[in-house]
Design a protein around this motif. Structure first.
Motif, PDB file in Angstrom:
ATOM      1  N   PHE A 108       0.833  -1.204   0.000  1.00 52.59           N
ATOM      2  CA  PHE A 108       0.000   0.000   0.000  1.00 52.59           C
ATOM      3  C   PHE A 108       0.874   1.263   0.000  1.00 52.59           C
ATOM      4  CE2 PHE A 108      -3.631  -2.713   1.124  1.00 52.59           C
ATOM      5  CZ  PHE A 108      -4.617  -2.136   0.332  1.00 52.59           C
ATOM      6  N   GLU A 109       1.990   1.220   0.714  1.00 49.98           N
ATOM      7  CA  GLU A 109       2.921   2.356   0.702  1.00 49.98           C
ATOM      8  C   GLU A 109       3.427   2.607  -0.715  1.00 49.98           C
ATOM      9  OE1 GLU A 109       7.515   2.895   2.085  1.00 49.98           O
ATOM     10  OE2 GLU A 109       6.159   2.055   3.602  1.00 49.98           O
ATOM     11  N   TYR A 110       3.809   1.545  -1.415  1.00 55.21           N
ATOM     12  CA  TYR A 110       4.315   1.691  -2.781  1.00 55.21           C
ATOM     13  C   TYR A 110       3.216   2.182  -3.729  1.00 55.21           C
ATOM     14  CZ  TYR A 110       8.175  -1.209  -1.016  1.00 55.21           C
ATOM     15  OH  TYR A 110       9.221  -1.716  -0.292  1.00 55.21           O
ATOM     16  N   ALA A 128      -1.116  -7.250  -3.240  1.00 52.63           N
ATOM     17  CA  ALA A 128      -2.250  -6.805  -2.414  1.00 52.63           C
ATOM     18  C   ALA A 128      -3.524  -7.522  -2.838  1.00 52.63           C
ATOM     19  CB  ALA A 128      -2.416  -5.290  -2.512  1.00 52.63           C
ATOM     20  N   HIS A 129      -3.716  -7.663  -4.128  1.00 47.06           N
ATOM     21  CA  HIS A 129      -4.886  -8.382  -4.639  1.00 47.06           C
ATOM     22  C   HIS A 129      -4.868  -9.831  -4.156  1.00 47.06           C
ATOM     23  CE1 HIS A 129      -7.006 -10.484  -8.142  1.00 47.06           C
ATOM     24  NE2 HIS A 129      -7.945  -9.932  -7.408  1.00 47.06           N
ATOM     25  N   ASN A 130      -3.726 -10.485  -4.245  1.00 42.68           N
ATOM     26  CA  ASN A 130      -3.613 -11.869  -3.758  1.00 42.68           C
ATOM     27  C   ASN A 130      -3.959 -11.966  -2.278  1.00 42.68           C
ATOM     28  OD1 ASN A 130      -2.723 -12.619  -6.312  1.00 42.68           O
ATOM     29  ND2 ASN A 130      -0.560 -12.693  -5.733  1.00 42.68           N
ATOM     30  N   LEU A 131      -3.519 -10.988  -1.502  1.00 44.04           N
ATOM     31  CA  LEU A 131      -3.778 -11.019  -0.054  1.00 44.04           C
ATOM     32  C   LEU A 131      -5.232 -10.716   0.293  1.00 44.04           C
ATOM     33  CD1 LEU A 131      -0.414  -9.537   1.254  1.00 44.04           C
ATOM     34  CD2 LEU A 131      -1.246 -11.893   1.531  1.00 44.04           C
ATOM     35  N   THR A 132      -5.968 -10.054  -0.613  1.00 43.54           N
ATOM     36  CA  THR A 132      -7.401  -9.831  -0.339  1.00 43.54           C
ATOM     37  C   THR A 132      -8.175 -11.146  -0.401  1.00 43.54           C
ATOM     38  OG1 THR A 132      -8.017  -9.335  -2.647  1.00 43.54           O
ATOM     39  CG2 THR A 132      -7.411  -7.455  -1.213  1.00 43.54           C
ATOM     40  N   LYS A 133      -7.608 -12.162  -0.980  1.00 46.11           N
ATOM     41  CA  LYS A 133      -8.253 -13.481  -0.991  1.00 46.11           C
ATOM     42  C   LYS A 133      -8.205 -14.101   0.402  1.00 46.11           C
ATOM     43  CE  LYS A 133      -7.369 -13.864  -5.835  1.00 46.11           C
ATOM     44  NZ  LYS A 133      -6.338 -14.007  -6.803  1.00 46.11           N
ATOM     45  N   ILE A 134      -7.210 -13.702   1.179  1.00 46.35           N
ATOM     46  CA  ILE A 134      -7.093 -14.154   2.568  1.00 46.35           C
ATOM     47  C   ILE A 134      -7.847 -13.192   3.495  1.00 46.35           C
ATOM     48  CG2 ILE A 134      -5.470 -14.638   4.458  1.00 46.35           C
ATOM     49  CD1 ILE A 134      -3.349 -15.185   2.236  1.00 46.35           C
ATOM     50  N   GLU A 137     -11.843  -8.323   3.702  1.00 45.24           N
ATOM     51  CA  GLU A 137     -12.237  -7.016   4.231  1.00 45.24           C
ATOM     52  C   GLU A 137     -11.362  -5.882   3.685  1.00 45.24           C
ATOM     53  OE1 GLU A 137      -9.441  -8.898   7.315  1.00 45.24           O
ATOM     54  OE2 GLU A 137     -11.052  -9.593   6.009  1.00 45.24           O
ATOM     55  N   LEU A 138     -10.250  -6.224   3.049  1.00 46.49           N
ATOM     56  CA  LEU A 138      -9.359  -5.218   2.476  1.00 46.49           C
ATOM     57  C   LEU A 138      -9.705  -4.857   1.034  1.00 46.49           C
ATOM     58  CD1 LEU A 138      -5.980  -6.548   3.874  1.00 46.49           C
ATOM     59  CD2 LEU A 138      -7.257  -4.551   4.656  1.00 46.49           C
TER      60      LEU A 138
END
Length: 169
Positions: A108-110, A128-134, A137-138
Motif C-alpha cells: 500500500f505504501e508503494y 495486495a490483490h492476492n492477499l485480499t483473498k485471505i 475485508e481489504l
C-alpha cells in the motif's frame, strides 16, 4: 563457480542466466546466491537479484525459505532493483502469515507513493490483490487505492489496475 566473482563480471541477462544455470535447483548454491542478494554492496545485490529472478522463474520453491527475510529487507527501503525484484518474485509466492501484514503495508505504501516506479506499483498491486483473498475485508480499501492510482498512471499500471478492479467486483 565463485558466484561473487561471476556476478562481478557483468550486469547482463546472459550473465544472470549463466549463474541461474549453474545454481539450477541446488538449494545450497541458491543459498549462496541469496546471501549475495542481501549483500550490503548495491552492485552485488542488484546483479544477484537478476540471477535470483531467473532461478525462481524456473524453480519457484527455492525461494520459500527466504520469503520472510525478503519482506523484512523491504523495511530497509532497498534500492529500486532490489525492491522491484522482491515484489516481482513475491507476487507468485505463498506469503507466511507472520509476514503478510508487513508486506501488505509495504505494498500500500508503494501504491500510494508518487515517487514509486511503475513496475513496483504493478507488482505491489498484484500482491495486495492476492492477499485480499485471505483478507476480503481489504477489498474496498484496495479498490479505492487502485481507482485513485489509475487516474494518473502509466498504461501498464492502468491495465493491471483495471483487471484487478474487475476481479474485485
Amino acid at each position: 563457480m565463485d558466484l561473487q566473482k561471476q556476478i562481478a563480471k557483468a550486469h547482463s541477462k546472459e550473465n544472470a542466466q549463466t549463474i541461474a544455470k549453474y545454481v539450477g535447483k541446488n538449494a545450497q548454491r541458491f543459498n549462496e546466491l541469496m546471501q549475495l542478494f542481501f549483500h550490503d554492496e548495491y552492485r552485488v545485490s542488484q546483479r544477484a537479484a537478476h540471477a535470483v529472478s531467473h532461478c525462481v522463474d524456473k524453480y519457484p520453491k527455492l525461494l520459500e525459505p527466504y520469503i520472510s527475510q525478503m519482506i523484512e529487507n523491504l523495511k530497509a527501503n532497498p534500492k529500486v532493483a532490489i525492491k522491484r525484484n522482491t515484489v516481482r518474485l513475491l507476487q507468485k509466492q505463498e506469503i507466511p502469515e507472520e509476514s503478510q501484514g508487513l508486506l501488505l503495508d509495504k505494498c500500500f505504501e508503494y501504491l500510494t507513493s508518487a515517487k514509486e516506479t511503475t513496475a513496483v506499483k504493478a507488482f505491489s498491486m498484484t500482491i495486495a490483490h492476492n492477499l485480499t483473498k485471505i483478507y476480503p475485508e481489504l477489498k474496498s480499501e484496495l479498490k479505492i487505492v487502485i481507482k485513485d492510482l489509475i487516474q494518473h498512471a502509466t498504461p501498464g499500471v492502468i491495465n493491471r489496475g483495471k483487471k484487478i478492479l474487475a476481479d474485485l467486483g
